[in-house]
Design a protein around this motif. Structure first.
Motif, short mmCIF file in Angstrom:
data_model
loop_
_atom_site.label_atom_id
_atom_site.label_comp_id
_atom_site.label_asym_id
_atom_site.label_seq_id
_atom_site.Cartn_x
_atom_site.Cartn_y
_atom_site.Cartn_z
N ARG A 228 1.21 -1.31 0.24
CA ARG A 228 -0.28 0.01 -0.55
C ARG A 228 1.04 1.25 0.44
O ARG A 228 0.71 2.76 -1.13
N LEU A 229 1.84 1.16 0.68
CA LEU A 229 3.24 2.33 0.78
C LEU A 229 3.69 2.43 -0.06
O LEU A 229 3.25 3.73 -1.01
N LEU A 230 4.20 1.44 -1.02
CA LEU A 230 4.64 1.77 -1.96
C LEU A 230 4.52 2.16 -3.64
O LEU A 230 4.76 2.15 -4.31
N ASN A 231 2.64 1.77 -3.36
CA ASN A 231 2.03 1.96 -4.61
C ASN A 231 1.16 2.95 -4.46
O ASN A 231 0.06 3.13 -4.93
N SER A 232 1.11 4.01 -3.37
CA SER A 232 0.95 4.93 -3.88
C SER A 232 0.80 5.96 -4.37
O SER A 232 2.02 5.91 -4.55
N PRO A 233 -0.36 7.30 -4.45
CA PRO A 233 0.33 8.45 -5.66
C PRO A 233 1.52 8.97 -5.09
O PRO A 233 2.34 9.90 -6.10
N ASP A 234 2.14 8.94 -4.27
CA ASP A 234 3.39 9.87 -3.51
C ASP A 234 4.32 8.47 -2.34
O ASP A 234 3.48 9.42 -1.41
N PRO A 235 4.89 7.94 -3.25
CA PRO A 235 4.73 7.08 -2.18
C PRO A 235 6.13 7.39 -1.60
O PRO A 235 7.33 7.87 -1.96
#
Length: 338
Positions: A228-235
């Motif tokens: 979730r963290l690394l695939n977020s828009p602003d990782p």
């Protein structure tokens, strides 16, 4: 012992002196007694001997999980100190259950251990007050006790170590740093989160709850949070992991990205830096930068304090905090966009 005395043709007191390595027996007689001991297979009853002295020569150790390498190191250190005092150690795992912690402690007390070293799973230790009042010595390790009797406590510098690890990432140019940790109800996890926040604040960086993921340390939970963290828009460009098991689970999560995916903590070609709290086996080969605790020092210090109490030390309870050290191996030295 009476049978040994009859077999060797000596007085009972002579056998007692030989068995307990006391002076006053000539060499020939001692050899005759030892030969009778060997023939009869006699073994000294240490339990009865220590009970006559008003003790059992045993202590109880309650940890979180005997399978956790951190607690394995702590346990071994306690055993080494105990054996040096001719004591045995009974060990049990609480599994982070306050009820199980209480049951283990009271079971050890029922077996009349002389002292206890406890890694608390809960924050209510009133159940221990009658046992301490009855003369059982207690020391808390890794986490402080909650309500209940005052006792010696040995901790590591969780907040300072976490602050140093996050500062290290900031010094290498990272401004969006995620924290993946254990359940926030656990003392050490909360302290490490506080160190994370302090490092951000000292650098003038905002605290973003969206970059914080805490919960039970199981692969599924950590995997989902890392993805979730690394695939977020602003990782985030860096991860700070709250303990050794979380670090290992995060490494496994990165492995699932496959070729061409996000790469974690590699000195060359990585796009996400990593610093983990706790050293762990193979971290040096994997080139993982860590904030290392000293579990052996933690166990040794707790055991030494306990045996001081068992020797009659009645000073006010002590709180000892052991330092951490940052070991840079490559994964924490990756710059953003490298």
């Amino acid at each position: 012992m009476n049978d040994v005395a009859a077999e060797a043709g000596v007085a009972l007191k002579t056998v007692s002196r030989v068995v307990n390595h006391e002076p006053g027996v000539n060499t020939a007689t001692a050899e005759r007694v030892q030969a009778a001991i060997d023939r009869l297979g006699y073994r000294r009853n240490d339990g009865a001997r220590t009970l006559r002295q008003g003790r059992t020569a045993s202590i109880g150790l309650v940890i979180e999980d005997v399978a956790d390498p951190f607690y394995s190191g702590l346990s071994r250190a306690v055993e080494d100190i105990a054996l040096g005092h001719d004591y045995l150690v009974f060990t049990g795992s609480s599994g982070e259950s306050p009820t199980r912690e209480r049951d283990l402690v009271l079971a050890f007390c029922a077996r009349r251990v002389d002292g206890l070293i406890i890694v608390p799973a809960g924050d209510d230790h009133e159940y221990l007050t009658p046992e301490v009042d009855a003369g059982i010595a207690a020391v808390f390790a890794d986490r402080p006790p909650g309500t209940g009797p005052e006792a010696d406590t040995v901790l590591c510098d969780n907040t300072g170590g976490s602050r140093a690890g996050v500062h290290h990432l900031i010094a290498h140019g990272h401004r969006r740093i995620a924290y993946v940790g254990d359940s926030p109800s656990i003392f050490t996890a909360a302290e490490r989160l506080e160190g994370y926040r302090q490092a951000l604040s000292a650098a003038g960086l905002p605290y973003d709850e969206g970059l914080v993921a805490m919960g039970p340390v199981d692969q599924g939970r950590v995997q989902a949070d890392v993805e979730r963290l690394l695939n977020s828009p602003d990782p985030p460009t860096a991860l700070f992991t709250g303990n050794g098991r979380t670090t290992v689970a995060s490494l496994r999560a990165f492995a699932s990205f496959g070729p061409g995916g996000r790469r974690l903590g590699e000195p060359h070609g990585a796009d996400v830096a990593l610093v983990g709290f706790d050293d762990f086996e193979l971290a040096d080969l994997l080139k993982i930068t860590v904030v290392a605790q000293d579990p052996v020092g933690l166990g040794r210090t707790a055991a030494e304090l306990l045996f001081q109490r068992l020797s009659g030390d009645e000073d006010a309870p002590r709180r000892v905090e052991l330092p951490t050290r940052l070991i840079d191996r490559g994964s924490g030295e990756v710059r953003p966009g490298a």
